[in-house]
Design an enzyme around this catalytic site. Structure first.
Site, mmCIF file in Angstrom:
data_model
loop_
_atom_site.group_PDB
_atom_site.id
_atom_site.type_symbol
_atom_site.label_atom_id
_atom_site.label_comp_id
_atom_site.label_asym_id
_atom_site.label_seq_id
_atom_site.Cartn_x
_atom_site.Cartn_y
_atom_site.Cartn_z
ATOM 1 C CE LYS A 90 -4.050 -1.941 0.228
ATOM 2 N NZ LYS A 90 -5.152 -1.751 -0.809
ATOM 3 C CD GLU A 112 -10.004 3.455 0.834
ATOM 4 O OE1 GLU A 112 -9.647 4.770 0.531
ATOM 5 O OE2 GLU A 112 -9.374 2.817 0.113
ATOM 6 C CB SER A 378 -0.227 -8.251 -0.904
ATOM 7 O OG SER A 378 -1.366 -9.060 -0.191
HETATM 8 C C1 LIG Z 1 -1.773 -6.905 2.583
HETATM 9 C C2 LIG Z 1 -2.925 -6.547 1.801
HETATM 10 N N1 LIG Z 1 -2.853 -7.403 0.814
HETATM 11 C C3 LIG Z 1 -4.260 -7.005 -0.185
HETATM 12 C C4 LIG Z 1 -5.010 -5.838 0.091
HETATM 13 C C5 LIG Z 1 -6.291 -6.084 -0.731
HETATM 14 O O1 LIG Z 1 -6.154 -4.561 -1.423
HETATM 15 P P1 LIG Z 1 -5.850 -4.482 -2.890
HETATM 16 O O2 LIG Z 1 -6.573 -5.574 -3.624
HETATM 17 O O3 LIG Z 1 -5.993 -3.068 -3.468
HETATM 18 O O4 LIG Z 1 -4.332 -4.953 -3.281
HETATM 19 C C6 LIG Z 1 -5.015 -5.395 1.425
HETATM 20 C C7 LIG Z 1 -6.066 -4.340 1.690
HETATM 21 O O5 LIG Z 1 -5.990 -3.715 2.671
HETATM 22 C C8 LIG Z 1 -3.755 -5.848 2.191
HETATM 23 O O6 LIG Z 1 -3.550 -5.126 3.403
#
Ligand SMILES: Cc1ncc(COP(=O)(O)O)c(C=O)c1O
Length: 394
Positions: A90, A112, A378
């Site tokens: 993020k 948000e 992620s």
């Molecule tokens: C670690 C992590 N992965 C994935 C996501 C999902 O978001 P996005 O689909 O925008 O990557 C989030 C959302 O808060 C997150 O914190």
């Protein structure tokens, strides 16, 4: 077919656009007119790239997960976005947007957040760059992601509870949009995913595209070719997935897999698997697939992971789904939980619950022994320890 760039009105095929109340026109128009020039400028890139390297800690490693590869009898690489400063992808987008907001003369930032990672990233960027920060978060998410709420407060952000609807991510976006309508001159809304009115999906995808840019360079170095056989990422709104897919969508030989949150199962009435359950509709300013009733009421989603608990999907992904450029899997809560524990035991990495949905694709699809499979990790699992502890005790 060009998958990654929307047309001048922000459409990816039939999805996208900017469906906004009149009060937001000036803000959204200002962004539409300026975002490409600002982010391409030398001055912006110098500051952004320097921060990505020296503050965020990029490039993140592309780690060959030997034990996981042995288990699934294929070649698995993990893109370690969990090792970024603040613990997830993020920050790539939050820093970029806060730098952009400063250049637009804004002094107040709103955001948000679902899992709290985007809220923490935005609060971090605001602390660093000296801007006021207000984060909207669903009441339920405030409870289940408590460590991130504490971090945001320590970083100087005000955390405001969204108490309507399912009290989760969708409701936090509604509150943030309401704030923006009331404060159009001073405020920039740092949207945390590839959702919202044009140009947000493109803006966020561009800031996250560093993920696939680095994967290409790192694969070239490690295996002598830029393209893997598969890229896999989880999709909430879809920002880590957009970043992971971005430089591969036009490369026909790369297969693309997205993991959505099945919750308790797609037929359970408690799910967030938008491509399985959604129909064409408008949510938060863009036309996409939306979980909705026949008369257009949004259906409350459910996922164990706050970051995937969203009844929509970014227009970029809706287009990939419609064109069958990406294969979508629905991963249930228990399947994701199991994979979080598996990765921890096998590789010594505690993943975020969201990322565990991407890992769970390994249980659903058979890969060949020589396939190179890149999975976007992620985020890290610190914020999910309470959920993991509950599982350990049960
Ligand atoms: C670690 C992590 N992965 C994935 C996501 C999902 O978001 P996005 O689909 O925008 O990557 C989030 C959302 O808060 C997150 O914190």
């Amino acid at each position: 077919m060009n998958y990654k760039n929307p047309d001048e009105n922000g459409y990816y095929g039939e999805f996208g656009g900017a469906f906004i109340p009149e009060m937001l026109y000036p803000n959204v128009e200002e962004l539409q007119k300026n975002y490409l020039d600002i982010i391409a400028s030398e001055d912006f890139q110098a500051e952004y790239q320097d921060l990505l390297k020296n503050y965020v800690g990029r490039a993140t490693p592309l780690y060959f997960a030997k034990n996981l590869s042995n288990k699934y009898n294929t070649q698995i690489y993990l893109k370690r976005e969990d090792l970024n400063h603040t613990g997830a992808h993020k920050i790539n987008n939050a820093l970029g947007q806060v730098l952009l907001a400063k250049r637009l003369g804004k002094t107040r930032i709103i955001a948000e957040t679902g899992a709290g990672q985007h809220g923490v990233a935005t609060a971090t960027a605001c602390a660093l760059l000296g801007l006021e920060c207000i984060v909207y978060m669903g009441e339920i998410d405030i409870q289940r992601q408590a460590p991130n709420v504490a971090r945001m407060k320590m970083l100087g952000a005000e955390v405001v509870a969204a108490t309507s609807g399912s009290k989760t991510l969708k409701d936090a976006v509604n509150e943030a949009l309401r704030d923006w309508i009331n404060n159009p001159v001073t405020t920039h809304y740092v949207i945390g995913s590839v959702v919202g009115p044009h140009p947000f999906p493109d803006l966020v995808a561009r800031f996250q595209s560093i993920i696939s840019k680095e994967i290409k360079e790192q694969l070239q170095e490690k295996i002598g070719r830029e393209n893997p056989d598969y890229v896999i990422a989880c999709v909430g709104g879809g920002s880590n997935a957009a970043g992971t897919f971005y430089h591969f969508v036009e490369e026909k030989e790369v297969k693309i897999i997205a993991a959505e949150a099945g919750g308790l199962g797609v037929d359970s009435g408690k799910s967030a698997a938008t491509t399985f359950l959604g129909t064409l509709g408008v949510l938060h300013g863009s036309k996409s697939l939306v979980m909705q009733t026949e008369d257009g009421q949004v259906i409350e989603p459910h996922s164990i992971s706050a970051g995937l608990d969203y009844p929509g999907i970014g227009p970029f992904h809706a287009h990939l789904f419609k064109e069958k450029r990406a294969e979508f899997f629905s991963i249930n809560d228990d399947e994701a939980l199991k994979c979080a524990f598996d990765l921890t035991k096998l590789e010594g990495i505690i993943p975020a619950l969201e990322s565990s949905h991407a890992l769970a694709v390994l249980d659903k699809k058979k890969f060949n022994e020589n396939d190179v499979v890149v999975i976007c990790l992620s985020g890290r699992g610190d914020k999910d320890m309470e959920t993991y502890l509950k599982e350990i005790r049960s």
